[in-house]
Design a protein around this motif. Structure first.
Motif, PDB file in Angstrom:
ATOM      1  N   ARG A  11       0.829  -1.216   0.000  1.00  0.00           N
ATOM      2  CA  ARG A  11       0.000   0.000   0.000  1.00  0.00           C
ATOM      3  C   ARG A  11       0.859   1.260   0.000  1.00  0.00           C
ATOM      4  NH1 ARG A  11      -1.847   0.057   5.414  1.00  0.00           N
ATOM      5  NH2 ARG A  11       0.122   1.167   5.745  1.00  0.00           N
ATOM      6  N   LEU A  14       2.661   2.018  -3.230  1.00  0.00           N
ATOM      7  CA  LEU A  14       1.754   2.580  -4.243  1.00  0.00           C
ATOM      8  C   LEU A  14       1.426   4.038  -3.953  1.00  0.00           C
ATOM      9  CD1 LEU A  14      -0.688  -0.444  -4.701  1.00  0.00           C
ATOM     10  CD2 LEU A  14       0.998   0.400  -6.353  1.00  0.00           C
ATOM     11  N   THR A  94      -9.624  -2.587   1.420  1.00  0.00           N
ATOM     12  CA  THR A  94      -9.133  -2.987   0.098  1.00  0.00           C
ATOM     13  C   THR A  94      -7.712  -2.517  -0.143  1.00  0.00           C
ATOM     14  OG1 THR A  94     -10.055  -0.993  -0.945  1.00  0.00           O
ATOM     15  CG2 THR A  94     -11.462  -2.966  -0.878  1.00  0.00           C
ATOM     16  N   ILE A  95      -7.348  -1.353   0.382  1.00  0.00           N
ATOM     17  CA  ILE A  95      -5.997  -0.841   0.154  1.00  0.00           C
ATOM     18  C   ILE A  95      -4.957  -1.666   0.904  1.00  0.00           C
ATOM     19  CG2 ILE A  95      -6.855   1.497  -0.241  1.00  0.00           C
ATOM     20  CD1 ILE A  95      -5.697   2.252   2.519  1.00  0.00           C
ATOM     21  N   ILE A  98      -3.804  -5.968  -1.091  1.00  0.00           N
ATOM     22  CA  ILE A  98      -3.070  -6.078  -2.350  1.00  0.00           C
ATOM     23  C   ILE A  98      -1.788  -6.859  -2.074  1.00  0.00           C
ATOM     24  CG2 ILE A  98      -2.048  -4.817  -4.292  1.00  0.00           C
ATOM     25  CD1 ILE A  98      -3.682  -2.362  -3.371  1.00  0.00           C
ATOM     26  N   GLN A 100       1.959  -8.585  -3.688  1.00  0.00           N
ATOM     27  CA  GLN A 100       2.958  -8.469  -4.752  1.00  0.00           C
ATOM     28  C   GLN A 100       3.789  -9.752  -4.767  1.00  0.00           C
ATOM     29  OE1 GLN A 100       6.405  -5.717  -4.297  1.00  0.00           O
ATOM     30  NE2 GLN A 100       5.670  -4.795  -6.203  1.00  0.00           N
ATOM     31  N   LEU A 106       1.421  -7.265  -9.183  1.00  0.00           N
ATOM     32  CA  LEU A 106       0.434  -7.008  -8.146  1.00  0.00           C
ATOM     33  C   LEU A 106      -0.794  -7.899  -8.335  1.00  0.00           C
ATOM     34  CD1 LEU A 106       0.529  -3.100  -7.928  1.00  0.00           C
ATOM     35  CD2 LEU A 106       1.638  -4.743  -6.417  1.00  0.00           C
ATOM     36  N   ASP A 108      -4.573  -7.991  -7.032  1.00  0.00           N
ATOM     37  CA  ASP A 108      -5.506  -7.054  -6.401  1.00  0.00           C
ATOM     38  C   ASP A 108      -6.945  -7.475  -6.702  1.00  0.00           C
ATOM     39  OD1 ASP A 108      -6.746  -4.831  -5.290  1.00  0.00           O
ATOM     40  OD2 ASP A 108      -6.256  -3.511  -6.979  1.00  0.00           O
ATOM     41  N   GLN A 113      -6.318  -0.935  -5.688  1.00  0.00           N
ATOM     42  CA  GLN A 113      -5.636   0.113  -6.460  1.00  0.00           C
ATOM     43  C   GLN A 113      -6.617   1.198  -6.893  1.00  0.00           C
ATOM     44  OE1 GLN A 113      -2.296  -1.557  -9.198  1.00  0.00           O
ATOM     45  NE2 GLN A 113      -3.710  -3.283  -8.876  1.00  0.00           N
ATOM     46  N   GLN A 114      -7.832   0.797  -7.256  1.00  0.00           N
ATOM     47  CA  GLN A 114      -8.835   1.790  -7.634  1.00  0.00           C
ATOM     48  C   GLN A 114      -9.207   2.663  -6.437  1.00  0.00           C
ATOM     49  OE1 GLN A 114     -10.080   2.410 -10.853  1.00  0.00           O
ATOM     50  NE2 GLN A 114     -10.748   4.243  -9.726  1.00  0.00           N
ATOM     51  N   ILE A 116      -7.273   3.338  -3.943  1.00  0.00           N
ATOM     52  CA  ILE A 116      -6.146   4.245  -3.721  1.00  0.00           C
ATOM     53  C   ILE A 116      -6.277   5.445  -4.656  1.00  0.00           C
ATOM     54  CG2 ILE A 116      -3.659   4.513  -4.093  1.00  0.00           C
ATOM     55  CD1 ILE A 116      -3.271   1.731  -2.900  1.00  0.00           C
ATOM     56  N   ALA A 117      -6.623   5.184  -5.898  1.00  0.00           N
ATOM     57  CA  ALA A 117      -6.804   6.281  -6.860  1.00  0.00           C
ATOM     58  C   ALA A 117      -7.960   7.183  -6.451  1.00  0.00           C
ATOM     59  CB  ALA A 117      -7.050   5.710  -8.249  1.00  0.00           C
TER      60      ALA A 117
END
Length: 413
Positions: A11, A14, A94-95, A98, A100, A106, A108, A113-114, A116-117
Motif C-alpha cells: 500500500r 503505491l 481494500t488498500i 493487495i 505483490q 500485483l 488485487d 488500487q482503484q 487508492i486512486a
C-alpha cells in the motif's frame, strides 16, 4: 509454496510513502515445511514465522471464522489449500488487500488500487463486521491518510456504526483501545481519528468523556467555534503542529473535560472547569491504562491552564507556587509541556489559529530567573533548616517581581 509481499508495504509503495515494515504471506505451505526450512514459529493463534536470516515475518495464508465476541473470538484455518484470494478476503480494507509476488506483479482481487486512486478507505467484504477492532483501525487509517486526501467510504462507515450498535466494542480490551488511540495520536491529523469515531457512534462508547463535550456551548466572544467538542479537536490539531510529544497531545485532548459538568444554568460559562475535569481524566486514564506520565501532564494542564492564560495578572508568589506544584524544579520539561498545551488551547479556536501567546515566553523567563537563585549561596550566608527554603522562596519571588517591574516600565503610558 508461493510467497507474496502484502499489507502496508504494498500500500505505502503505491502511495509513494516510505516503507517501515514488510510482511510476507506464504501460500501452499504448512508449519512443518516452514520449520524444516529453518523458519522459527512465533504465532500462537495462527502460524507466523520469522525468516532464519533477516527475521522478517512470514504468515501462512489463513481463513478466519467468527466463534465468539470481541477481537479474539475467531478460529483460524491455515491449511496449505487456502488461496491468496481467500486470505486477502479476510483483511480489513481494500488498500490493505493487495499482494505483490516475487516478480513484482500485483494481485488485487478486491479493487484496492482503484480505491487508492479514489482516495477511499473501503472494507473488503462483510467479514469486516466480525472484528470490532476494525472500527478503531479504520479511524486510525483515516487520520494517517487524511493528508493524502483519503476519506472513509459511506458504506464502510455504515458497517462501523453497525458494529458499534451491536455492543461488540465493549469486548475490546483497554490495551487494544489505547494502542490504536496512541497510534492515531502519533499521526499528523490525530483529530480525524476522533471525528470518524464520532460519525459512527463509537466515540460515545469508547471515549464518553470526549463525546460529552459536543453540544456544550462556550462564550462566542472567546470561542467563535462555540462548541466545546469542536474546540477540543481544533486544539488537538494545533498540538500536533506544535509537538511530536504524545503526552502533550493527550493532555490537550482532555484539557477541557470539566466543561461537560458545568451547570446548564451557568452556560456558556464554565467556572472551575479545570478542577472539575480532574476526576474525569483520572477515570479515563485508569480505564484505558494510559501511561502515568501522560496522565500526570494531563492533570497538570487541566488544573493550571486558566492560570497560565492569566499569567500576567498572577502575583510573583503565585507563579512560584505554580512552579512548586508542577514540580518543575526537578522536571522542567513539564513546564514546556504545559505551555505548549496552553498555546494549542488558545490556537484551537476558529479564526484564531495564528494567535500569539506571550504568556509562554513570560513564564519561561520567570522560571529561568527563579532557577538562577543559588541555594549554596543561601547556605553560605548562614541560613539553616527551614529558613533555607524560606529564603530561597523569598529571593525567587523578588527576582520575578523585579522582572515584572521592568516589563511594566516598558509599557506605554
Amino acid at each position: 509454496m508461493k510467497i507474496y509481499l502484502v499489507g502496508g508495504a504494498v500500500r505505502d509503495a503505491l502511495l509513494g510513502l516510505s516503507i517501515k515494515d514488510k510482511d510476507y504471506l506464504v501460500v501452499g505451505s504448512t508449519p512443518a515445511e516452514m520449520l524444516s526450512l529453518g523458519y522459527r514459529q512465533v504465532g500462537k493463534d495462527f502460524p507466523v514465522f520469522l525468516h532464519p536470516k533477516n527475521q522478517q515475518e512470514y504468515a501462512l495464508a489463513r481463513i478466519e471464522r467468527k466463534t465468539g465476541s470481541g477481537y479474539d473470538g475467531f478460529s483460524c484455518d491455515a491449511n496449505e489449500h487456502v488461496s491468496l484470494e481467500e486470505d486477502l478476503l479476510r483483511r480489513d480494507l481494500t488498500i490493505n488487500a493487495i499482494a505483490q509476488d516475487e516478480y513484482g506483479k500485483l494481485h488485487d482481487p478486491y479493487g484496492g488500487q482503484q480505491d487508492i486512486a479514489d482516495k477511499k478507505l473501503r472494507h473488503v467484504s462483510m467479514a469486516f463486521v466480525e472484528d470490532p477492532l476494525r472500527v478503531l483501525r479504520v479511524a486510525r487509517f483515516a487520520a494517517r491518510f487524511h493528508p493524502q486526501g483519503f476519506t472513509v467510504a459511506a458504506e464502510t462507515l455504515t458497517l462501523m456504526a453497525q458494529i458499534t450498535q451491536s455492543g461488540e466494542l465493549e469486548h475490546l480490551t483497554p490495551e487494544r483501545v489505547w494502542q490504536e488511540c496512541e497510534r492515531a495520536m502519533a499521526t499528523d491529523e490525530p483529530q480525524v481519528f476522533f471525528e470518524v469515531l464520532a460519525q459512527c457512534g463509537a466515540l460515545e462508547v469508547l471515549f464518553p468523556e470526549i463525546h460529552a463535550l459536543f453540544g456544550v456551548p462556550q462564550p462566542e466572544k472567546w470561542h467563535p467555534e462555540i462548541d466545546t467538542g469542536l474546540h477540543t479537536l481544533l486544539s488537538l490539531k494545533q498540538a500536533s503542529l506544535l509537538s511530536q510529544d504524545m503526552a502533550i497531545r493527550f493532555a490537550t485532548l482532555v484539557h477541557d473535560l470539566g466543561k461537560a459538568l458545568s451547570p446548564k444554568e451557568s452556560l456558556p460559562k464554565h467556572h472551575g472547569h479545570g478542577q472539575k475535569g480532574l476526576p474525569l481524566i483520572k477515570n479515563l486514564c485508569k480505564r484505558l491504562r494510559v501511561p502515568n506520565d501522560y496522565r500526570d501532564l494531563a492533570l497538570l494542564v487541566s488544573d493550571q491552564h486558566q492560570n497560565i492564560h492569566n499569567a500576567f495578572e498572577l502575583k510573583a508568589s503565585t507563579v512560584i507556587s505554580l512552579f512548586d506544584k508542577g514540580d518543575f524544579w526537578r522536571k522542567p520539561e513539564r513546564l514546556d509541556g504545559l505551555l505548549i498545551a496552553c498555546i494549542a488551547d488558545i490556537r484551537g479556536r476558529t479564526g484564531l489559529e495564528n494567535s500569539d501567546y506571550p504568556q509562554a515566553t513570560y513564564l519561561a523567563h520567570c522560571f529561568q530567573l527563579a532557577k538562577q537563585i543559588d541555594v549554596q549561596q543561601i547556605i553560605a550566608q548562614g541560613f539553616a533548616g527551614s529558613d533555607i527554603k524560606n529564603q530561597l522562596n523569598r529571593l525567587r519571588i523578588l527576582a520575578i517581581d523585579e522582572y515584572k517591574l521592568t516589563l511594566n516600565e516598558k509599557q506605554p503610558n
